[in-house]
Design an enzyme around this catalytic site. Structure first.
Site, PDB file in Angstrom:
ATOM      1  N   LYS A  81       7.993  35.529  66.438  1.00  0.00           N
ATOM      2  CA  LYS A  81       8.733  35.625  64.961  1.00  0.00           C
ATOM      3  C   LYS A  81       9.927  35.629  65.381  1.00  0.00           C
ATOM      4  CE  LYS A  81       8.846  37.184  60.651  1.00  0.00           C
ATOM      5  NZ  LYS A  81       8.418  38.766  59.601  1.00  0.00           N
ATOM      6  N   SER A 156       6.155  37.062  55.779  1.00  0.00           N
ATOM      7  CA  SER A 156       7.771  35.909  55.754  1.00  0.00           C
ATOM      8  C   SER A 156       7.042  35.444  57.247  1.00  0.00           C
ATOM      9  CB  SER A 156       8.633  37.143  56.236  1.00  0.00           C
ATOM     10  OG  SER A 156       8.689  38.205  57.027  1.00  0.00           O
ATOM     11  N   SER A 180       4.536  40.737  55.185  1.00  0.00           N
ATOM     12  CA  SER A 180       4.911  39.879  55.861  1.00  0.00           C
ATOM     13  C   SER A 180       3.706  39.586  56.971  1.00  0.00           C
ATOM     14  CB  SER A 180       6.487  40.248  56.673  1.00  0.00           C
ATOM     15  OG  SER A 180       6.958  39.694  54.951  1.00  0.00           O
TER      16      SER A 180
HETATM   17  N1  GLN Z   1       7.216  39.074  50.730  1.00  0.00           N
HETATM   18  C1  GLN Z   1       8.132  40.589  50.939  1.00  0.00           C
HETATM   19  C2  GLN Z   1       9.383  40.444  50.529  1.00  0.00           C
HETATM   20  O1  GLN Z   1       9.466  39.689  50.280  1.00  0.00           O
HETATM   21  C3  GLN Z   1       7.641  41.081  52.369  1.00  0.00           C
HETATM   22  C4  GLN Z   1       8.654  41.029  53.146  1.00  0.00           C
HETATM   23  C5  GLN Z   1       7.933  41.719  54.739  1.00  0.00           C
HETATM   24  O2  GLN Z   1       7.536  41.851  55.428  1.00  0.00           O
HETATM   25  N2  GLN Z   1       8.267  41.170  55.530  1.00  0.00           N
HETATM   26  O3  GLN Z   1       9.823  40.911  50.652  1.00  0.00           O
END
Ligand code: GLN
Length: 498
Positions: A81, A156, A180
């Site tokens: 990532k 994400s 994420s």
């Molecule tokens: N969807 C969650 C957010 O927007 C989780 C994001 C993540 O785990 N980096 O914060």
């Protein structure tokens, strides 16, 4: 022909390289062919390091020719990532703010993967600064779900999930602050692990919310997650929150059985408004399979479950506002020059950050203000403690907890971009795990209809802190109960020579 190896798991590929069935160089080219055949449509990759990857693969082949002992991932193509710092590779966190940054040092994750012999292919797309659930936040073109290109891959870590689902690499790394890794794994039909807080170093992973962030692997097979975690885990002098605990033999745990395990079921959450009927049916089917395999299903309570999303969005925005303060265009990040320093800060941040990042900085700044701190930040910290205590109490009755990963199997690109609240609410099953610092696994469990389309659905398994071995035992046993799921591949692969 190396092409026949594309689609196999990481451990299997490392064995093939070690045995001389295929060279690391040929394996890499076969995966690069897959990437060039499909990534025009999927768009999972932000950066490909062809030269670097070819040199690493050649080094593995040369080491083998010299009769040297190879690492456990020797010759395996791996994607990271874009949140991970990799020496010499553009690292942008999908933000204009970090455009042009090429780190001059190696992050812990890249270093440990390299030491194991992995071939680092490049960087995978994500939501800007890991904020989001759909990969639509930030300046880059959206990633498409390989199962259905009209749908988001989740976020994400959407690029990391999509690349594995499209068999472009057998293993990728993602990060999970509130879901994420698990949510995109569920949307893309791959396995993903969010380790216990403190199991894996955060050094070399760009910070979003430091008390919640954890790095973890995504793969086609649960056993590959175990292998990757064995390599990633362990103390790191560069991260004081990373604990010095022995890492158990997690691959051995994958040979365990579900029989005799007590699996907790939080029935109240299944009545949740917005839980899709197909996702619920998939989950109930998974519970039935586990029971048939000899697991004991026990009812548990999580009294503060409903408060988790609100609590998470107060705390993660507060931490994000603080972490992202460093990008002022002077010391770090994109700069819009101005004679007035204050104006320079404002212009640099206004044009460097995207809308979602700005929304979170504003929210986080608000909850930390002297006159709102007690009502929001202070209160959320208390709720966080309650949520963690709920899990501790539940684990007195069960070995692990099963739940859906996301209330939906997926949604279309563009469908939720204008509704951040709906996007936040869909994190209901994942954020509590981060608030409590627990490890959790998302493993493919079936498919559900979304309109006339059909998309994969994951099962979430949650364990007490540092009990990842339980997740691998149950997750790998569950995988063996559902072999038909491994047979089904994204229709797109027919085009990629699969
Ligand atoms: N969807 C969650 C957010 O927007 C989780 C994001 C993540 O785990 N980096 O914060």
């Amino acid at each position: 022909m190396a092409a026949e190896f594309v689609g196999m798991g990481a451990a299997r590929l490392a064995a093939a390289v070690a045995e001389g069935e295929v060279t690391a160089a040929a394996l890499l080219e076969a995966h690069l062919d897959r990437i060039s055949a499909l990534d025009g449509e999927v768009r999972a990759w932000r950066h490909l390091d062809l030269e670097g990857a070819r040199a690493q693969a050649a080094a593995v082949d040369a080491a083998r020719a010299r009769g040297e002992r190879l690492g456990p991932l020797a010759g395996v193509p791996v994607g990271l990532k874009d949140i991970f710092v990799v020496e010499g590779m553009p690292t942008q966190c999908s933000s204009r703010m970090l455009e042009g940054w090429v780190p001059g040092y190696q992050g812990t994750h890249a270093q440990r993967m390299r030491e194991a012999g992995a071939v680092l292919v490049g960087k995978l797309a994500m939501d800007e600064f890991a904020m989001g659930s759909s990969n639509e936040n930030g300046p880059d073109p959206s990633v498409h779900n390989p199962w259905d290109l009209d749908f988001v891959p989740g976020g994400s870590s959407g690029g990391s999930a999509a690349a594995v689902a499209a068999r472009m690499v057998p293993l990728s790394l993602g990060s999970d602050t509130g879901g994420s890794i698990r949510q995109p794994a569920s949307f893309c039909g791959v396995a993903g692990l969010k380790p216990s807080y403190g199991r894996v170093s955060r050094a070399g992973m760009i910070a979003f919310a430091s008390s919640l962030d954890q790095a973890g692997p995504m793969a086609l097979e649960v056993e590959d997650l175990a292998l990757a975690l064995e390599l990633l885990a362990g103390a790191d002098p560069k991260d004081a929150s990373c604990v010095d605990l022995p890492v158990p033999d997690l691959r051995a745990a994958c040979r365990g059985e579900l029989a005799g395990m007590r699996v907790g079921l939080h029935r109240a959450a299944l009545g949740l408004e917005g839980l899709d009927a197909g996702v619920r049916a998939c989950f109930e089917d998974a519970i039935a399979r586990m029971r048939e395999a000899g697991a004991e299903i026990v009812d548990i309570e999580l009294p503060h479950f409903d408060a988790a999303v609100a609590c998470y969005y107060v705390l993660c925005t507060a931490e994000a506002a603080s972490n992202l303060a460093r990008y002022d265009g002077l010391r770090f990040g994109h700069r819009v020059p101005d004679a007035d320093l204050e104006v320079q800060y404002a212009k640099s941040r206004a044009s460097g950050f995207g809308d979602e990042v700005k929304r979170r900085i504003m929210l986080g700044t608000f909850v930390l203000r002297a006159d709102s701190y007690e009502a929001y930040y202070g209160r959320a910290m208390k709720v966080r403690r309650k949520i963690a205590e709920d899990y501790t109490a539940a684990f007195a009755r069960c070995d692990l907890i099963a739940s859906p990963v996301s209330p939906v199997a997926g949604f279309r690109l563009g469908e939720r971009v204008d509704d951040p609240l709906a996007m936040y609410l869909s994190d209901v099953f994942t954020v509590g795990v981060n608030l409590a610092g627990l490890p959790a696994l998302s493993v493919p469990s079936g498919f559900a209809k979304v309109g006339e389309r059909e998309l994969p659905v994951g099962l979430q398994l949650i364990a007490p802190a540092f009990e990842e071995a339980r997740l691998f035992r149950a997750g790998a046993a569950f995988e063996r109960l559902t072999p038909a799921l491994r047979e089904r591949v994204p229709p797109l692969l027919a085009k990629g020579g699969a």
